[in-house]
Design an enzyme around this catalytic site. Structure first.
Site, mmCIF file in Angstrom:
data_model
loop_
_atom_site.group_PDB
_atom_site.id
_atom_site.type_symbol
_atom_site.label_atom_id
_atom_site.label_comp_id
_atom_site.label_asym_id
_atom_site.label_seq_id
_atom_site.Cartn_x
_atom_site.Cartn_y
_atom_site.Cartn_z
ATOM 1 N N ARG A 1 5.808 -0.902 -4.230
ATOM 2 C CA ARG A 1 5.406 -1.480 -2.945
ATOM 3 C C ARG A 1 4.398 -2.613 -3.120
ATOM 4 O O ARG A 1 4.142 -3.372 -2.185
ATOM 5 C CB ARG A 1 4.802 -0.393 -2.050
ATOM 6 C CG ARG A 1 5.790 0.700 -1.683
ATOM 7 C CD ARG A 1 5.104 1.859 -0.981
ATOM 8 N NE ARG A 1 4.610 1.501 0.325
ATOM 9 C CZ ARG A 1 5.310 1.594 1.452
ATOM 10 N NH1 ARG A 1 6.549 2.019 1.419
ATOM 11 N NH2 ARG A 1 4.781 1.271 2.609
ATOM 12 N N ASN B 1 -3.142 2.677 5.253
ATOM 13 C CA ASN B 1 -2.260 1.520 5.140
ATOM 14 C C ASN B 1 -2.287 0.776 6.468
ATOM 15 O O ASN B 1 -2.353 1.392 7.531
ATOM 16 C CB ASN B 1 -0.811 1.950 4.881
ATOM 17 C CG ASN B 1 -0.620 2.563 3.523
ATOM 18 O OD1 ASN B 1 -1.505 2.537 2.681
ATOM 19 N ND2 ASN B 1 0.554 3.134 3.309
ATOM 20 N N GLY B 2 -2.168 -0.555 6.432
ATOM 21 C CA GLY B 2 -2.117 -1.330 7.656
ATOM 22 C C GLY B 2 -3.349 -2.196 7.836
ATOM 23 O O GLY B 2 -4.148 -2.381 6.905
ATOM 24 N N GLU C 1 9.841 -15.717 -7.171
ATOM 25 C CA GLU C 1 9.262 -14.382 -7.066
ATOM 26 C C GLU C 1 8.952 -13.775 -8.426
ATOM 27 O O GLU C 1 7.883 -13.188 -8.625
ATOM 28 C CB GLU C 1 10.221 -13.452 -6.323
ATOM 29 C CG GLU C 1 10.251 -13.630 -4.818
ATOM 30 C CD GLU C 1 11.220 -12.668 -4.163
ATOM 31 O OE1 GLU C 1 10.804 -11.945 -3.243
ATOM 32 O OE2 GLU C 1 12.391 -12.639 -4.571
ATOM 33 N N LYS D 1 6.654 -4.898 -1.774
ATOM 34 C CA LYS D 1 8.047 -4.626 -1.446
ATOM 35 C C LYS D 1 8.259 -4.498 0.052
ATOM 36 O O LYS D 1 9.159 -5.083 0.620
ATOM 37 C CB LYS D 1 8.502 -3.342 -2.156
ATOM 38 C CG LYS D 1 9.954 -2.946 -1.883
ATOM 39 C CD LYS D 1 10.921 -3.964 -2.427
ATOM 40 C CE LYS D 1 12.356 -3.533 -2.246
ATOM 41 N NZ LYS D 1 13.299 -4.574 -2.663
ATOM 42 N N CYS E 1 0.834 -1.196 0.000
ATOM 43 C CA CYS E 1 0.000 0.000 0.000
ATOM 44 C C CYS E 1 0.875 1.255 0.000
ATOM 45 O O CYS E 1 2.028 1.228 0.398
ATOM 46 C CB CYS E 1 -0.941 0.057 1.189
ATOM 47 S SG CYS E 1 -2.165 -1.261 1.259
ATOM 48 N N LYS F 1 14.311 -16.126 -5.591
ATOM 49 C CA LYS F 1 14.277 -15.153 -6.685
ATOM 50 C C LYS F 1 13.535 -15.713 -7.894
ATOM 51 O O LYS F 1 12.740 -15.026 -8.533
ATOM 52 C CB LYS F 1 15.698 -14.741 -7.092
ATOM 53 C CG LYS F 1 16.359 -13.793 -6.126
ATOM 54 C CD LYS F 1 15.687 -12.425 -6.153
ATOM 55 C CE LYS F 1 15.961 -11.672 -4.867
ATOM 56 N NZ LYS F 1 15.199 -12.138 -3.696
ATOM 57 N N TRP G 1 -3.109 -2.723 -1.486
ATOM 58 C CA TRP G 1 -2.747 -4.145 -1.563
ATOM 59 C C TRP G 1 -3.770 -4.877 -0.719
ATOM 60 O O TRP G 1 -3.840 -4.692 0.488
ATOM 61 C CB TRP G 1 -1.338 -4.347 -1.027
ATOM 62 C CG TRP G 1 -0.712 -5.666 -1.345
ATOM 63 C CD1 TRP G 1 -0.078 -6.022 -2.496
ATOM 64 C CD2 TRP G 1 -0.627 -6.807 -0.476
ATOM 65 N NE1 TRP G 1 0.398 -7.310 -2.402
ATOM 66 C CE2 TRP G 1 0.078 -7.819 -1.172
ATOM 67 C CE3 TRP G 1 -1.067 -7.067 0.827
ATOM 68 C CZ2 TRP G 1 0.336 -9.066 -0.623
ATOM 69 C CZ3 TRP G 1 -0.816 -8.319 1.376
ATOM 70 C CH2 TRP G 1 -0.118 -9.301 0.652
ATOM 71 N N GLU H 1 18.295 -18.461 -1.624
ATOM 72 C CA GLU H 1 18.012 -17.140 -2.198
ATOM 73 C C GLU H 1 17.771 -17.252 -3.698
ATOM 74 O O GLU H 1 16.887 -16.581 -4.245
ATOM 75 C CB GLU H 1 19.176 -16.190 -1.899
ATOM 76 C CG GLU H 1 19.053 -14.814 -2.496
ATOM 77 C CD GLU H 1 17.860 -14.013 -2.003
ATOM 78 O OE1 GLU H 1 17.573 -12.961 -2.604
ATOM 79 O OE2 GLU H 1 17.206 -14.434 -1.016
ATOM 80 N N HIS I 1 17.964 -37.873 0.748
ATOM 81 C CA HIS I 1 17.002 -38.058 1.841
ATOM 82 C C HIS I 1 15.606 -37.595 1.444
ATOM 83 O O HIS I 1 14.824 -37.175 2.292
ATOM 84 C CB HIS I 1 17.476 -37.318 3.093
ATOM 85 C CG HIS I 1 18.751 -37.842 3.655
ATOM 86 N ND1 HIS I 1 18.822 -39.035 4.351
ATOM 87 C CD2 HIS I 1 20.013 -37.360 3.597
ATOM 88 C CE1 HIS I 1 20.073 -39.257 4.709
ATOM 89 N NE2 HIS I 1 20.822 -38.263 4.267
#
Length: 608
Positions: free
Chosen positions: A27, A97-98, A488, A603, A2, A485, A73, A481, A504
């Site tokens: 964001r 926002n929140g 994402e 973000k 947001c 990526k 968002w 990582e 395993h």
């Protein structure tokens, strides 16, 4: 997650609001809207992109000297026009926002008093609540203050009222919000990037602050009504820093900015300067003294940086390290240790889970705290005894790249500082490590020159649905990582494993359709890794290996090798993550996904 922009000025603020939203697109959002006062309250909302909202504003020839704008968002309610902000109640408009945790109770109370709700959001409850307070306290500032005192949860809000057209009210608790002081007016936004178009003068609001914005002034008040002053800062950011320039995407730009970002972050050891605890603040010698353990708290990419740091700190400084996912840490019964150094990592410094985990650790009596962060005035930085500010510059792409490598650089310095204090670092070893760190930006630049070959590899990934990443030792978190990526930005399902775990369970997944990406530095675990790679080939799996010079892994049918320019010892994880970033970026390009704004992601994650 947001974004808010608020403006009141002597000129038309609609272009400022829209450009501010455009700068906040990184964001993550699914709808956008604005409300302005020009004689009467006018609201425009779009379930699409900021470009769609801009088209609506242009078509209506919207013009006003005061307004609020928002990118949403979705949390409460699906992405739709009726759930998009601003929300209105009787000539009053609110953006938020929140997450308001007690909104259902507030909503039920307001409905009992005759208020009608038209959305599924928690934000609409704020709008009606402020409106209800105006009935008993006919002053907008006081009504917002009374309303926020009833809210439980995280919020940053902006409020306009048709009956009060010469000021806007903003407030924050838990979600970031800052004021901009310009030559033509006053502004507020979730991020400095939105305001660089009009000012570099900024005032960071603290938790619980409310602010009144007029065209030529502002005032700040605490939740109990007490006036308060906050320091004004001059932002070091420039408008150019958040522009694409010659690059196609922010992710690509930020990958290629890593040599300079690392050089900036490591500038304090340039010119012959050595390792010092003072790199982490004036109180560092006191805070570090007697540290028996290190607890690292982080989320996502920052968590992976912490996992690499565990290998470094335990190996070099000989201090035991625990790395915790911040969102899990505060919801279990952990054993506090006042002699632990609590290190929190966050690119934005506003990550809700990490901030909450930090506060939980402090509540348990763990006051030796250090923030590794890219934003100097962020909430996490203000909460810790020590801080190390990475100098990555603004990171716009949702998938973190340069923030990660600069976090690793910070951890390298922390490792050496702790080792030196513990008598584990002699002069010769210190100089060897310093030489490697100073050369790191040059080494990264050489890795970036491998992009054309990585781009060819990425072509093969476009048709794949799954991928397996393998690493050992301090490169296992780098495999994690790399998998993150790829997920994402390309939406290819990817998993990372410590290579020794292959037999395993994960080996059952390997066949000709499962590409396996392996990180093969020339270190003490190389021969073990080679055995794992043979297991993959024996099952028909296709290997893509990022190998150091001297690894002696031959290329053959089904085994593709990319040779790294040089082996880099302790700092090898910093170099090996670069080609994984490039691989993810180019695979996403081939698949045609939105590289900078991946679906469903934000973000800055400022809510749980």
């Amino acid at each position: 997650m947001c974004g808010i922009v608020t403006a009141i000025a002597t000129n038309n603020v609609v272009p400022v609001l829209l450009e501010g939203l455009r700068k906040l697109e990184y964001r993550g959002y699914d709808s956008a809207g604005l409300a302005v006062l020009s004689g009467e309250l006018t609201r425009l909302r779009s379930p699409g992109r900021v470009a769609d909202l801009t088209a609506l504003a242009d078509a209506s020839q919207l013009s006003a000297s005061i307004g609020i704008a928002h990118t949403r968002w979705a949390t409460h309610g699906v992405p739709s026009e009726r759930n998009a902000h601003p929300h209105i109640s009787g000539g009053l408009a609110v953006v938020h926002n929140g997450i308001i945790e007690n909104f259902e109770a507030i909503k039920a109370s307001l409905q009992a008093r005759g208020y009608v709700f038209t959305s599924e959001t928690d934000t609409e409850a704020i709008a009606h609540l402020v409106h209800s307070k105006l009935q008993v306290a006919p002053d907008l500032f006081e009504a917002v203050r009374l309303a926020t005192n009833e809210l439980i949860g995280a919020y940053a809000i902006g409020v306009l009222a048709e009956a009060d057209p010469f000021r806007a009210i903003v407030a924050r608790r838990g979600s970031p919000l800052l004021l901009g002081v310009g030559d033509e007016g006053m502004y507020a936004a979730s991020d400095m990037a939105a305001l660089l178009q009009v000012t570099r003068k900024v005032v960071y609001l603290e938790d619980g602050d409310l602010a009144e914005l007029r065209r030529d002034s502002y005032r700040i008040m605490l939740a109990d009504g007490t006036p308060v002053e906050r320091e004004m800062h001059l932002s070091s950011l420039s408008a150019d820093a958040v522009e694409l320039g010659l690059f196609k995407h922010y992710m690509q730009k930020e990958i290629f900015e890593q040599p300079q970002a690392l050089a900036n972050t490591l500038e304090l050891i340039s010119g012959g300067a050595g390792i010092s605890p003072l790199h982490f603040g004036a109180r560092a010698p006191e805070v570090f003294d007697g540290v028996r353990r290190v607890l690292i708290l982080a989320c996502g990419t920052s968590y992976h940086a912490g996992l690499v740091a565990r290998y470094w700190i335990e190996s070099i400084a000989k201090i035991p390290v625990t790395v915790e996912i911040a969102s899990e840490y505060r919801y279990r019964d952990s054993v506090p240790d006042a002699d632990s150094l609590v290190v929190v990592i966050s690119q934005s410094g506003e990550t809700a889970d990490t901030l909450a985990a930090l506060k939980h650790a402090k509540a348990l009596g763990m006051d030796r705290t250090l923030a590794i962060c890219n934003v100097p005035e962020s909430a996490i930085v203000r909460e810790t005894a020590l801080r190390f500010i990475t100098r990555a510059g603004p990171e716009i792409g949702v998938a973190s790249t340069k923030a990660f490598t600069t976090q690793l650089a910070a951890f390298a310095l922390l490792t050496l500082a702790l080792a030196k204090l513990n008598g584990r670092l002699n002069d010769a070893d210190e100089e060897r490590h310093l030489t490697a760190l100073r050369h790191l930006p040059v080494a990264v630049q050489k890795v970036l020159e491998l992009e054309p070959e990585i781009e060819r590899w990425a072509q093969r990934f476009a048709s794949k649905e799954h991928a397996l990443f393998l690493g050992r030792g301090r490169h296992w978190p780098i495999a994690m990582e790399g998998a993150l990526k790829l997920k994402e930005v390309s939406y290819i399902h990817a998993e990372a494993y410590a290579a020794g775990e292959l037999k395993h369970g994960p080996l059952a997944l390997v066949d000709k359709n499962m590409p396996v990406i392996a990180i093969a530095p020339a270190d003490e675990l190389l021969e073990k890794l080679k055995s794992n790679l043979q297991e993959v080939r024996a099952r028909g799996g296709e290997l893509y290996v990022f190998a150091d010079a001297g690894s002696e892994i031959p290329e053959s049918e089904g085994v593709h090798i990319l040779h790294m320019p040089e082996h880099y010892g302790m700092l090898s994880p910093v170099l090996h993550v670069i080609p994984l970033q490039l691989l993810s970026y180019h695979a996403a390009l081939v698949k045609g996904t939105d590289v900078d704004k991946p679906r469903n992601l934000a973000k800055s994650v400022t809510v749980e």
